[in-house]
Design a protein around this motif. Sequence first.
Motif, short mmCIF file in Angstrom:
data_model
loop_
_atom_site.label_atom_id
_atom_site.label_comp_id
_atom_site.label_asym_id
_atom_site.label_seq_id
_atom_site.Cartn_x
_atom_site.Cartn_y
_atom_site.Cartn_z
N LEU A 1 39.97 -4.52 16.57
CA LEU A 1 40.69 -3.95 17.71
C LEU A 1 39.74 -3.72 18.88
N VAL B 1 40.10 -5.70 22.64
CA VAL B 1 40.09 -5.06 23.96
C VAL B 1 38.92 -5.58 24.80
N SER C 1 39.52 1.59 20.39
CA SER C 1 40.19 0.78 21.40
C SER C 1 39.65 1.09 22.80
#
Length: 414
Positions: free
Chosen positions: A275, A279, A328
């Motif tokens: 994740l 990003v 994130s």
Amino acid sequence: MPRLNLTKKIPGPVWLLGVVSFFNDMSSEMLYPLLPIFITQVLGAPVAILGLIDGVAEGAAAGFKVLFGRWSDRLGKRRPFVFFGYVASAASKAVVAASTTWGLVFVGRLLDKFGKGVRTGARDALLLSDSNSMNRGRVFGVQQSLDSAGAVAGPLLALLLLHTFGNDIRTVLYIAIIPSVITVLLVLFVREALAKSKQPGVREEASESAAATGTDNENLDVAPRRTLRSLPPELRLFLIASGLFALGNSSDSFLILRARSDGLSISLVILVYVLYNVVYSVASTPAGIVADRIGPKRVYIAGVAIYLIVYVGFAINSSVTGVWVLFSIYGLYIALTDSVSRALVGSYVIDQHEAAGIYGLMQTVVSIGLVLASITGGVLWSIVGAWATFAFAAGCALSALLLLLSTAGRPPAR
């Protein structure tokens, strides 16, 4: 507003270097989220050793970034340094996979960092030579997006392989050698791009400066031996701030261990790391575009501010949900600082023949900070607690942020 067409703004060699970075990072990131667990649980080393391995390996390679950067400038060659740098990194994967003690892992990590030291300045100089003042942020951003895409594919492939081979970490480490070999083969297609000694629009400025100081114009083509003191004042302050920031920016291995200690399984640790890289990959090119429009320094400052928030969060967090949120956001920080910092430093490079040396100097300043950060982080984790590692990092980030905010002005457009 016209639709942005990246293919028209980004030269082909940049895409090729991006694909090279994709496969290299795929290989590296198949290993990276597993190494903290491999070192501490399979090989039985304490957390302090984990910090020592990452820190000392980074530090030992720091000097090579300047040495090989200057060597590349002196020879006027880039590709040989890029090629042999990736060869060293490929060999390092084999050493790590075959390791039976943490000492061998250290040797493998040292070889990997050596390879990075050999290639980084030359690679960034190649990217710079294919950019101009209108697309510099995009060039570095696109390359970083592809690099980070490899960091997404690598952990996902590692997760699939772990499931296939019954959580056998060592087998995954061996398979990770394959994309690294592909990286080396792709570098054979990279071309030299050192056709011009000056960046567009800078030759005249340099000539005027030479006339004002009585310097022979012919000597402008001889790249000076760059030191931190010889750099423009604002660039020097930026590098000092970057070093201060790096002083607390310990290895991401500690983030992985934190996620594990907060209750995530090995599979979920890998997914939360994916994740972060998603990003990172998605945001890197837009970050470069924004940097071209408002200036890379402003974007970099925003990234450091986000890092500060994230590390304060890791210092106090104890929930699984918090881990997912923080990872994130952490991906956004790195997207706003990594390629953007290279674009910012590139805006100060007048002579292409000194580009690799300046990038090598930047990497060395940061690497010295990372050495101390990883060693300090491991010691704080072992003696005080995990929270202390992240609190120290947040304090260094705050100091760097205040220094960056205190420096007025922007680098001249190139």
